[in-house]
Design an enzyme around this catalytic site. Structure first.
Site, short mmCIF file in Angstrom:
data_model
loop_
_atom_site.label_atom_id
_atom_site.label_comp_id
_atom_site.label_asym_id
_atom_site.label_seq_id
_atom_site.Cartn_x
_atom_site.Cartn_y
_atom_site.Cartn_z
N LYS A 17 -3.66 18.17 46.04
CA LYS A 17 -2.36 17.77 45.30
C LYS A 17 -1.57 19.00 44.98
O LYS A 17 -0.21 19.11 45.09
CB LYS A 17 -2.72 17.12 43.96
CG LYS A 17 -1.58 16.69 43.09
CD LYS A 17 -1.77 16.62 41.75
CE LYS A 17 -1.54 17.71 41.10
NZ LYS A 17 -1.55 17.87 39.64
N ASP A 20 -0.54 12.44 41.96
CA ASP A 20 -1.06 12.90 40.84
C ASP A 20 -1.33 11.43 40.22
O ASP A 20 -1.40 10.40 40.76
CB ASP A 20 0.14 13.53 40.11
CG ASP A 20 1.28 12.70 39.68
OD1 ASP A 20 1.42 11.61 40.17
OD2 ASP A 20 2.14 13.10 38.76
#
Length: 213
Positions: free
Chosen positions: A123, A142
């Protein structure tokens, strides 16, 4: 089935682009390393709180060397409001040292290299690579992206890496970078965690979870 899911994804993306044409990262930063620091701090923390903390943090630590040479206890205190501050401080200090010693003071621009930095998983890597270099090798997942991907029927998984692979499989690469911020915007404004506003959602006619949560 896959073709249908791709069409479903494209309809979602098209509507969200119309609704949130300016969707982009909202973390504040003035250089690539500050971007990395902000993204590390954003784990399990709101962007608003991160921006509050970095307003003074970036004034105190102006160069990568300042982070690499920082007193760990002082750095922990400086970022404490973002949560998980001990691990985050260790990651930031370690990443700074590695960038200086192993990458000539420049944030790596490839997925393989940036994943070597402490505290950097996919991420964080996707966010930094995309915003710093325009390098798009995946989709940043996320909490908002995870939640909306499940609710919208884009992925049945709860694992961020699997969700990323599912999204990459059905979304054109040209939309990978933008998708993260479109889903984040919609997740904040409408498809919130506890009480999604399904009745006013522009996707409620194509969302399998509409009115069911």
């Amino acid at each position: 089935m896959k073709t249908q899911t791709k069409r479903h994804a494209q309809e979602i993306i098209g509507r969200l682009k119309d609704e949130y044409p300016g969707a982009h990262i909202v973390l504040n930063y003035s250089n690539d390393f500050e971007l990395l620091v902000a993204v590390i701090l954003s784990a399990q923390c709101t962007d608003k709180k991160v921006n509050e903390v970095t307003a003074s943090l970036f004034n105190k630590y102006r160069h990568i060397a300042d982070y690499a040479g920082a007193d760990l206890g002082a750095l922990e205190a400086d970022i404490r409001p973002t949560g998980f501050f001990r691990n985050k401080a260790k990651s930031i200090k370690g990443a700074a040292a590695m960038v200086l010693e192993g990458f000539g003071g420049k944030i790596p621009s490839t997925m393989d290299e940036i994943l070597r930095l402490p505290g950097v998983a996919r991420k964080t890597a996707n966010v930094v690579l995309g915003n710093a270099y325009g390098v798009v090798e995946g989709i940043a997942v996320d909490t908002h992206v995870k939640r909306l991907s499940q609710r919208l029927g884009l992925s049945a998984s709860s694992n961020p890496d699997k969700i990323e692979r599912d999204l990459m499989d059905i979304v054109p690469k040209d939309d990978w970078f933008k998708l993260t911020y479109l889903l984040i915007e919609h997740g904040r404004a409408v498809c919130i965690a506890n009480k999604p506003k399904c009745d006013s959602c522009l996707l409620n006619d194509i969302c399998p979870s509409a009115f069911k949560v």
